[in-house]
Write a protein that holds these residues in place. Structure first.
Motif, short mmCIF file in Angstrom:
data_model
loop_
_atom_site.label_atom_id
_atom_site.label_comp_id
_atom_site.label_asym_id
_atom_site.label_seq_id
_atom_site.Cartn_x
_atom_site.Cartn_y
_atom_site.Cartn_z
N UNK A 163 -2.01 56.07 -7.23
CA UNK A 163 -0.84 56.66 -7.88
C UNK A 163 0.40 56.06 -7.22
N UNK A 164 1.38 55.67 -8.02
CA UNK A 164 2.54 55.00 -7.45
C UNK A 164 3.83 55.34 -8.17
N UNK A 165 4.91 54.70 -7.75
CA UNK A 165 6.27 55.00 -8.19
C UNK A 165 6.73 54.00 -9.24
N UNK A 166 6.90 54.45 -10.50
CA UNK A 166 7.28 53.56 -11.59
C UNK A 166 8.65 52.93 -11.38
N UNK A 167 9.53 53.59 -10.63
CA UNK A 167 10.86 53.03 -10.40
C UNK A 167 10.83 51.89 -9.38
N UNK A 168 9.70 51.69 -8.74
CA UNK A 168 9.54 50.60 -7.78
C UNK A 168 8.27 49.82 -8.11
N UNK A 169 8.35 48.86 -9.04
CA UNK A 169 7.16 48.10 -9.47
C UNK A 169 6.40 47.46 -8.32
N UNK A 170 7.09 47.14 -7.25
CA UNK A 170 6.44 46.50 -6.10
C UNK A 170 5.45 47.43 -5.42
N UNK A 171 5.56 48.73 -5.69
CA UNK A 171 4.67 49.69 -5.04
C UNK A 171 3.31 49.82 -5.73
N UNK A 172 3.13 49.13 -6.85
CA UNK A 172 1.86 49.25 -7.58
C UNK A 172 0.68 48.80 -6.70
N UNK A 173 0.85 47.71 -6.00
CA UNK A 173 -0.24 47.19 -5.17
C UNK A 173 0.06 47.43 -3.69
N UNK A 174 0.21 48.69 -3.35
CA UNK A 174 0.46 49.07 -1.97
C UNK A 174 -0.84 49.10 -1.16
N UNK A 175 -0.77 49.64 0.03
CA UNK A 175 -1.91 49.60 0.95
C UNK A 175 -2.88 50.77 0.81
N UNK A 176 -2.45 51.87 0.18
CA UNK A 176 -3.26 53.08 0.17
C UNK A 176 -3.86 53.37 -1.20
N UNK A 177 -5.20 53.52 -1.24
CA UNK A 177 -5.94 53.73 -2.48
C UNK A 177 -6.94 54.87 -2.33
#
Length: 210
Positions: free
Chosen positions: A106-120
């Motif tokens: 789950x991530x933040x749509x206002x920050x596209x760079x957060x889509x592929x973050x470290x936590x899954x």
């Protein structure tokens, strides 16, 4: 931290060996699992393992898809101090060949760079958002959780899987350590494929008073 549809779950586990006078029947081993024995390496924790919620065992359906390896540096990156979030305890694994492991974020749509973050997460987000935040220690200021991405993990990818450390979000909001398994993935862009993204939508459930 982490993040609706689809099924396919995963995780891993392994038990110590005990010598028995009576031998058990020899199990049939899948050739894909015979390549490398799955042995748990020593885990690292920010505090005593006894103070972490849950255990380190992976679900049966996942335990055959990973090989436990030693990588103290990667493990240390994933472990957080109390009230800091991250993992409370963890084990480094490598995804085996010819297996399918699905990861959710789950991530933040206002920050596209957060889509592929470290936590899954190993399971799709379901139920109340507030409970999901508590299960995975996701502070409100870190993400509105208005997007979700589902991906497959590449064979050979190295991850840390463990239980969540406690987190302090503000003077009035603390999340305790959690037994829910989380996945720490440093190179998500390179180690994931076949991804699909989803939008969050309002879905109001009546509150039933007892």
């Amino acid at each position: 931290m982490l993040k609706n549809t689809i099924t396919g779950i995963l995780i891993l586990s392994c038990s110590g060996c005990v010598l028995l006078e009576k031998k058990d029947p020899i199990p049939v081993i899948d050739p894909a699992d015979a390549e490398v024995p799955v042995l748990l390496m020593p885990t690292a924790t920010a505090i005593s393992a006894a103070e972490c919620a849950g255990d380190m065992e992976l679900p049966v359906e996942l335990s055959r898809k990973f090989t436990a390896v030693s990588d103290p540096e990667l493990l240390a990156q994933s472990i957080g101090d109390a009230n800091e979030g991250k993992l409370c305890q963890g084990q480094v694994y490598v995804a085996k060949q010819n297996t399918q492991v699905m990861l959710f974020r789950g991530w933040n749509a206002s920050n596209p760079a957060s889509e592929f973050g470290e936590w899954w997460a190993l399971k799709s987000p379901r139920g109340q958002i507030a409970q999901y935040r508590s299960d995975y220690q996701i502070c409100y200021q870190w993400s509105p959780l208005d997007k979700m991405t589902l991906c497959s993990l590449k064979a050979g990818a190295k991850v840390v899987i463990g239980t969540g450390q406690s987190a302090t979000c503000s003077s009035y909001l603390d999340y305790p350590s959690s037994a829910k398994k989380q996945v720490y993935l440093v190179n998500a862009n390179a180690d994931l494929f076949d991804c699909s993204s989803y939008n969050a939508e309002f879905n109001w459930t009546p509150i039933i008073s007892n």
